[in-house]
Write an enzyme that holds these catalytic residues in place. Structure first.
Site, PDB file in Angstrom:
ATOM      1  N   GLY A  16       4.142 -14.283 -11.999  1.00 37.95           N
ATOM      2  CA  GLY A  16       5.322 -13.495 -12.762  1.00 37.95           C
ATOM      3  C   GLY A  16       5.199 -13.283 -14.276  1.00 37.95           C
ATOM      4  N   MET A  36       0.892  -8.985  -4.055  1.00 38.04           N
ATOM      5  CA  MET A  36      -0.389  -9.132  -3.400  1.00 38.04           C
ATOM      6  C   MET A  36      -0.322  -8.627  -1.996  1.00 38.04           C
ATOM      7  SD  MET A  36      -2.172  -9.712  -6.199  1.00 38.04           S
ATOM      8  CE  MET A  36      -3.643 -10.175  -5.742  1.00 38.04           C
ATOM      9  N   ILE A  71      -0.832  -5.443   0.675  1.00 36.56           N
ATOM     10  CA  ILE A  71      -1.202  -3.853   0.682  1.00 36.56           C
ATOM     11  C   ILE A  71      -0.026  -3.139   1.505  1.00 36.56           C
ATOM     12  CG2 ILE A  71      -2.710  -2.124   1.802  1.00 36.56           C
ATOM     13  CD1 ILE A  71      -5.072  -4.369   1.499  1.00 36.56           C
ATOM     14  N   LEU A  72       0.215  -1.997   0.566  1.00 39.81           N
ATOM     15  CA  LEU A  72       1.660  -1.285   1.284  1.00 39.81           C
ATOM     16  C   LEU A  72       1.164  -0.137   1.974  1.00 39.81           C
ATOM     17  CD1 LEU A  72       3.576  -1.863  -2.061  1.00 39.81           C
ATOM     18  CD2 LEU A  72       4.331  -2.724   0.295  1.00 39.81           C
ATOM     19  N   HIS A 113      -3.694  -3.525 -12.339  1.00 38.70           N
ATOM     20  CA  HIS A 113      -4.919  -3.980 -11.773  1.00 38.70           C
ATOM     21  C   HIS A 113      -5.741  -4.562 -12.736  1.00 38.70           C
ATOM     22  CE1 HIS A 113      -7.711  -4.742  -8.318  1.00 38.70           C
ATOM     23  NE2 HIS A 113      -8.632  -4.120  -9.207  1.00 38.70           N
ATOM     24  N   THR A 136      -0.873   5.383  -5.222  1.00 39.10           N
ATOM     25  CA  THR A 136      -0.964   6.428  -4.098  1.00 39.10           C
ATOM     26  C   THR A 136      -1.555   5.751  -2.793  1.00 39.10           C
ATOM     27  OG1 THR A 136      -3.425   7.202  -4.831  1.00 39.10           O
ATOM     28  CG2 THR A 136      -1.430   8.421  -5.944  1.00 39.10           C
ATOM     29  N   ASP A 150      -5.581   0.723  -5.162  1.00 40.61           N
ATOM     30  CA  ASP A 150      -5.982   0.599  -6.727  1.00 40.61           C
ATOM     31  C   ASP A 150      -6.725   2.118  -7.051  1.00 40.61           C
ATOM     32  OD1 ASP A 150      -5.068  -1.960  -6.815  1.00 40.61           O
ATOM     33  OD2 ASP A 150      -7.017  -2.516  -6.099  1.00 40.61           O
ATOM     34  N   GLN A 157      -3.486  -8.960 -22.458  1.00 43.31           N
ATOM     35  CA  GLN A 157      -3.396  -7.528 -22.653  1.00 43.31           C
ATOM     36  C   GLN A 157      -2.481  -6.862 -21.721  1.00 43.31           C
ATOM     37  OE1 GLN A 157      -5.072  -6.025 -25.233  1.00 43.31           O
ATOM     38  NE2 GLN A 157      -5.455  -7.974 -25.810  1.00 43.31           N
ATOM     39  N   GLU A 158      -2.500  -7.274 -20.421  1.00 41.85           N
ATOM     40  CA  GLU A 158      -1.644  -6.891 -19.403  1.00 41.85           C
ATOM     41  C   GLU A 158      -0.099  -6.838 -19.794  1.00 41.85           C
ATOM     42  OE1 GLU A 158      -1.910  -8.186 -15.250  1.00 41.85           O
ATOM     43  OE2 GLU A 158      -3.999  -8.607 -15.678  1.00 41.85           O
TER      44      GLU A 158
HETATM   45  C1  GAR Z   1      -2.256  -9.859 -12.910  1.00 40.33           C
HETATM   46  O1  GAR Z   1      -3.422 -10.491 -13.407  1.00 40.33           O
HETATM   47  C2  GAR Z   1      -2.170  -8.538 -11.930  1.00 40.33           C
HETATM   48  O2  GAR Z   1      -3.152  -7.770 -12.768  1.00 40.33           O
HETATM   49  C3  GAR Z   1      -2.847  -8.960 -10.763  1.00 40.33           C
HETATM   50  O3  GAR Z   1      -2.268 -10.211 -10.287  1.00 40.33           O
HETATM   51  C4  GAR Z   1      -1.988 -10.941 -11.699  1.00 40.33           C
HETATM   52  C5  GAR Z   1      -0.443 -11.179 -11.464  1.00 40.33           C
HETATM   53  O4  GAR Z   1      -0.057 -12.328 -12.524  1.00 40.33           O
HETATM   54  N1  GAR Z   1      -2.721  -8.032  -9.746  1.00 40.33           N
HETATM   55  C6  GAR Z   1      -3.471  -7.786  -8.849  1.00 40.33           C
HETATM   56  O5  GAR Z   1      -4.684  -8.289  -8.722  1.00 40.33           O
HETATM   57  C7  GAR Z   1      -3.081  -6.631  -7.803  1.00 40.33           C
HETATM   58  N2  GAR Z   1      -4.006  -6.014  -7.105  1.00 40.33           N
HETATM   59  P1  GAR Z   1       1.383 -12.443 -12.992  1.00 40.33           P
HETATM   60  O6  GAR Z   1       1.987 -12.769 -11.488  1.00 40.33           O
HETATM   61  O7  GAR Z   1       1.271 -13.459 -13.880  1.00 40.33           O
HETATM   62  O8  GAR Z   1       1.929 -11.064 -13.325  1.00 40.33           O
END
Ligand code: GAR
Length: 217
Positions: free
Chosen positions: A13, A91, A93-94, A110, A142, A146, A174-175
């Site tokens: 999270g 994580m 798939i919906l 992603h 959609t 991804d 960066q996310e």
């Molecule tokens: C993040 O890197 C996100 O981009 C990835 O899981 C991580 C979650 O980190 N998401 C995926 O791979 C979705 N396919 P967090 O729980 O610390 O936010």
């Protein structure tokens, strides 16, 4: 009325934390109505509780089928009447019905420069391919995994000797910048999904989304 957000997580999270921090700083004109995890022990649920946000766990392993889980999750989310659903390291798939229900008001992040590397192990795949750069992309969700229209991406150079863990931690930084920003745009009504394209201030975004840090390495 501020934009109401529900955030779905499965793990640490840290992206959720970026939303909590952005909201606290007044950078996100939105309220986080609830955080929902498919894993009851996800660390992100503690982060939400500490921030005084309602939490719910819906353990997917207790459902007979993917459809049954999706239906229960949809009902749980709808109970909060959100304007925006944020997948933040969710994580699972919906299914198509679920995705259609939230079309135009569900975002995902992603950890790759989409359309490269949908699915898992994105960082290792970028390293193995000898890519000079990796990154992350926020996109509308959609039915294509991804594959929805990108909103914004950030690039990170792949360093010599990088491991998937090292690269992942730099991409995560960066996310945490681009995801709350995309949500801010949505909350301000500047970002919309029009048919199959993401629009910002009424204009189509580039096919790979807005480039957060400009030029490629
Ligand atoms: C993040 O890197 C996100 O981009 C990835 O899981 C991580 C979650 O980190 N998401 C995926 O791979 C979705 N396919 P967090 O729980 O610390 O936010």
């Amino acid at each position: 009325m501020p934009c109401k957000i529900v955030i779905l997580i499965s793990g640490s999270g840290s992206n959720l934390q970026a939303f909590i921090d952005a909201a606290a700083k007044g950078e996100l004109p939105a309220s986080i109505a609830a955080v929902i995890s498919n894993r009851p022990l996800a660390k992100g649920l503690d982060r939400a509780r500490e921030a005084g946000i309602a939490t719910a766990a819906l353990d997917h392993t207790t459902f007979e089928s993917r459809d049954a889980f999706d239906a229960a999750l949809l009902e749980l989310i709808d109970g909060y009447q959100p304007d925006l659903v944020i997948l933040a390291g969710f994580m699972r798939i919906l299914g198509a019905d679920f995705v259609r229900h939230f079309r135009g008001r569900m975002l995902n992040i992603h950890p790759s420069l989409l359309p490269k590397y949908p699915g898992l192990n994105t960082h290792q795949r970028a390293i193995d391919a000898g890519d000079a750069e990796a990154g992350a992309t926020v996109h509308f969700v959609t039915e294509e995994l991804d594959g929805g229209p990108p909103v914004i991406h950030a690039r990170v150079p792949v360093e010599p000797g990088d491991t998937a863990e090292l690269l992942a931690s730099r991409v995560l930084e960066q996310e945490h910048r681009i995801y709350p920003l995309a949500a801010q745009w949505f909350a301000q009504g500047r970002l919309v999904l029009n048919g199959n394209r993401a629009e910002f201030d009424g204009k189509a975004l580039p096919a790979s989304g807005y480039s957060f840090n400009g030029a490629t390495v």
